[in-house]
Scaffold this motif. Structure first.
Motif, PDB file in Angstrom:
ATOM      1  N   ASP A 189     -28.886   7.453 -46.684  1.00 32.27           N
ATOM      2  CA  ASP A 189     -29.049   8.106 -46.208  1.00 32.27           C
ATOM      3  C   ASP A 189     -30.907   8.247 -45.552  1.00 32.27           C
ATOM      4  O   ASP A 189     -30.898   8.742 -44.478  1.00 32.27           O
ATOM      5  N   ASP A 238     -30.665   6.743 -42.024  1.00 35.34           N
ATOM      6  CA  ASP A 238     -29.699   7.666 -40.556  1.00 35.34           C
ATOM      7  C   ASP A 238     -30.863   9.488 -40.810  1.00 35.34           C
ATOM      8  O   ASP A 238     -30.840   9.994 -39.665  1.00 35.34           O
ATOM      9  N   ASN A 239     -31.201   9.421 -42.304  1.00 35.96           N
ATOM     10  CA  ASN A 239     -32.393  10.561 -41.852  1.00 35.96           C
ATOM     11  C   ASN A 239     -31.714  12.057 -41.581  1.00 35.96           C
ATOM     12  O   ASN A 239     -32.558  12.356 -40.708  1.00 35.96           O
ATOM     13  N   PRO A 261     -27.187  -0.511 -45.902  1.00 40.53           N
ATOM     14  CA  PRO A 261     -26.076   0.592 -45.430  1.00 40.53           C
ATOM     15  C   PRO A 261     -25.382  -0.006 -44.468  1.00 40.53           C
ATOM     16  O   PRO A 261     -25.259  -0.900 -43.964  1.00 40.53           O
ATOM     17  N   HIS A 292     -21.752   4.968 -40.333  1.00 45.17           N
ATOM     18  CA  HIS A 292     -20.466   5.923 -41.230  1.00 45.17           C
ATOM     19  C   HIS A 292     -18.846   5.540 -41.480  1.00 45.17           C
ATOM     20  O   HIS A 292     -17.989   6.155 -42.318  1.00 45.17           O
TER      21      HIS A 292
END
Length: 568
Positions: free
Chosen positions: A178, A181-182, A54, A57
């Motif tokens: 993903d 960040d949820n 991760p 972004h």
């Protein structure tokens, strides 16, 4: 607030009584070293990172380019530069993996990574546990009630502490961005975070030094995704403190009573960089001897044993000047700096070979099937320090090779064997030639290198008889220059073949370092790493009389005599 204040006042009184009751005769330096290195457990608080883990972004993905590969014909590996051993070139944003955000990341004019003091890197650890509340509410933000509950149970959060927020969020790391960040269907993030009330209390009332968390952001997800702002991260960095993001394994550290070491390569002008963070905890929580040793270690002198990292540092002859730095984001679009992505804060992308500046060579660097960088446990990063001083002999002979007589002289002088589990560094004062690549290489008109090195007799004695953990030196190579001139790296190969690691290009091994100090080594936890820039410090504990000890320390807390070079 009246009841809260009363509770805190009671807690302070109790803490004072505990401190008075725990007061005892100070330990000798060697007793401190033995306690910290042998009567402790070391907990890794760092995520392994790779090209697929991760990442915020707004940053480009990291990449790995294979430069050298072992002497085999594996078609899956196509090195760009040659064969014989394993070396990668990494490109990654500074905020990759478990990483440090220095004040300059958000606030122009404040400190960059290389300006963080050594005293800010070894600290008392406090873990605030809200993971059960986060399991029930992903948007949970820590409250003053949580802090008060902690102080009622464990006592006042100490000044200069590192405070970590344990949310359990790191369990999502292996599931990808993903999961971290949820986001919901509307693009709103649901991740836990700090609160302004708690941060102001910690930094302004308790006077902590730094904080950290498991998430990719300081602020709760709903704040960053709906406003595009980071008010809590801005608050921390604006007070000229650093923070650590993307931590892990906080539930394995004690809530109170541990030390934490925040190791990050000394990136010149760095806006952020992957860090190695680990806790040093007592074997039994509340152990008084460990508490005494930890107190003396914190009060001791800190010595910088690492060089700065920039794009133009001395390096092994087989590496071109392959290090680059690209400014991805800059504070404002005023024409002074051309950011490749956007403006609003300061962040960089770094590209460098794995063996760059002061660095760790893991066993897999030379031997296929041996341990990669990320497979070396943090328990092997906290060690008694032994410095074998041959610098006067090197002054007389640049080709000097250390002998068993040098080691025996050290053991006779100190009336002890080189301790098992030690980090043994060879002092040659070759680091004084830094940052000149030509002076470090010391090549004559015939192309022969002249610099000192280890010997097989000494390395066999240290690793096989004295059972040391690791070794290090100031030169670019383990082997002396006369051997590397003809590409003979058999001594380095020997160390790594034993599944031990080494540190190259150390700095500042001179006086007053002596037996009775702790070596703390660290490097980013790159998956299947072939090496990485490292941070190594020595900590020499305060002894019985703060005004005098046998190391000859002057008791100013931070010693850094590196020859810093700034690219303008």
């Amino acid at each position: 607030m009246t009841s809260k204040t009363a509770v805190l006042a009671t807690t302070i009184a109790l803490a004072c009584l505990c401190v008075a009751a725990a007061s005892a005769k100070k330990l000798s330096a060697r007793q401190v070293v033995d306690t910290i290195t042998k009567a402790s457990r070391v907990v890794d608080l760092t995520n392994t990172f790779s090209d697929t883990t991760p990442l915020w972004h707004g940053f480009p993905s990291s990449t790995t380019n294979l430069m050298y590969w072992y002497n085999d014909t594996d078609p899956a590996h196509m090195p760009s530069d040659g064969t014989g051993f394993y070396v990668n070139r990494y490109c990654h944003p500074g905020q990759d993996g478990t990483h440090m955000d220095p004040p300059a990341h958000f606030i122009q004019g404040l400190r960059t990574i290389d300006q963080i003091e050594l005293d800010e890197m070894l600290l008392p650890l406090v873990v605030l546990d809200v993971h059960e509340k986060v399991a029930e509410n992903n948007d949970y933000e820590i409250t003053m009630e949580d802090v008060i509950e902690y102080e009622q149970q464990y006592g006042v959060i100490p000044e200069h502490a590192f405070v970590a927020l344990y949310t359990g969020w790191s369990s999502r790391w292996s599931q990808g961005l993903d999961a971290m960040d949820n986001l919901d269907a509307n693009g709103v993030g649901h991740t836990p975070g700090w609160s302004m009330e708690v941060l102001q209390y910690l930094y302004e009332t308790r006077g902590i030094t730094a904080s950290g968390h498991e998430m990719l952001d300081t602020d709760a997800g709903y704040v960053t995704t709906t406003t595009g702002q980071w008010p809590l991260e801005t608050y921390i960095l604006n007070t000229d403190h650093y923070q650590i993001e993307a931590m892990t394994n906080l539930g394995a550290a004690d809530a109170s009573g541990c030390l934490v070491f925040v190791g990050v390569p000394k990136i010149e002008g760095g806006s952020g960089f992957p860090a190695r963070v680990y806790a040093i905890c007592p074997l039994q929580q509340g152990n008084r001897r460990f508490a005494q040793a930890a107190e003396q270690l914190l009060a001791g002198d800190k010595f910088e044993l690492s060089h700065e990292v920039n794009e133009d540092v001395p390096h092994w002859k087989g590496f071109d000047n392959t290090a680059t730095r690209d400014t991805l984001y800059w504070y404002q679009n005023d024409g002074t700096v051309n950011a490749t992505l956007d403006y609003g804060f300061y962040a960089s992308e770094y590209c460098h070979v794995s063996q760059w500046s002061t660095h760790c060579d893991p066993p897999a660097h030379f031997h296929k099937g041996k341990r990669f960088l990320d497979e070396i446990p943090v328990s092997q990063m906290v060690m008694p320090l032994v410095v074998l001083d041959v610098h006067e002999k090197v002054e007389q002979n640049s080709d000097y090779v250390i002998t068993l007589d040098d080691v025996h002289e050290w053991e006779e002088e100190h009336n002890t064997r080189v301790p098992q589990g030690s980090f043994v560094a060879m002092r040659t004062d070759w680091a004084n030639r830094w940052p000149s690549d030509a002076e470090i290489a010391n090549k004559d008109e015939n192309g022969v290198f002249h610099y000192p090195g280890w010997s097989q007799d000494v390395l066999s004695y240290l690793y096989e008889e004295r059972l040391i953990t690791a070794s290090g030196h100031e030169t670019t190579d383990t082997d002396p220059g006369l051997r590397t001139t003809v590409d003979d790296y058999s001594l380095e190969s020997y160390i790594l073949s034993l599944n031990h690691y080494q540190i190259e290009l150390l700095a500042n091994l001179g006086d007053p370092l002596d037996y009775g100090c702790v070596a703390l080594t660290s490097w980013p936890k790159r998956a299947e790493g072939s090496g990485f820039s490292a941070r190594v410090i020595a900590v020499c504990p305060q002894e019985e009389d703060p005004g005098h000890n046998h190391h000859g320390h002057h008791h100013h807390r931070h010693h850094d005599h590196t020859h810093t070079h700034y690219d303008q």
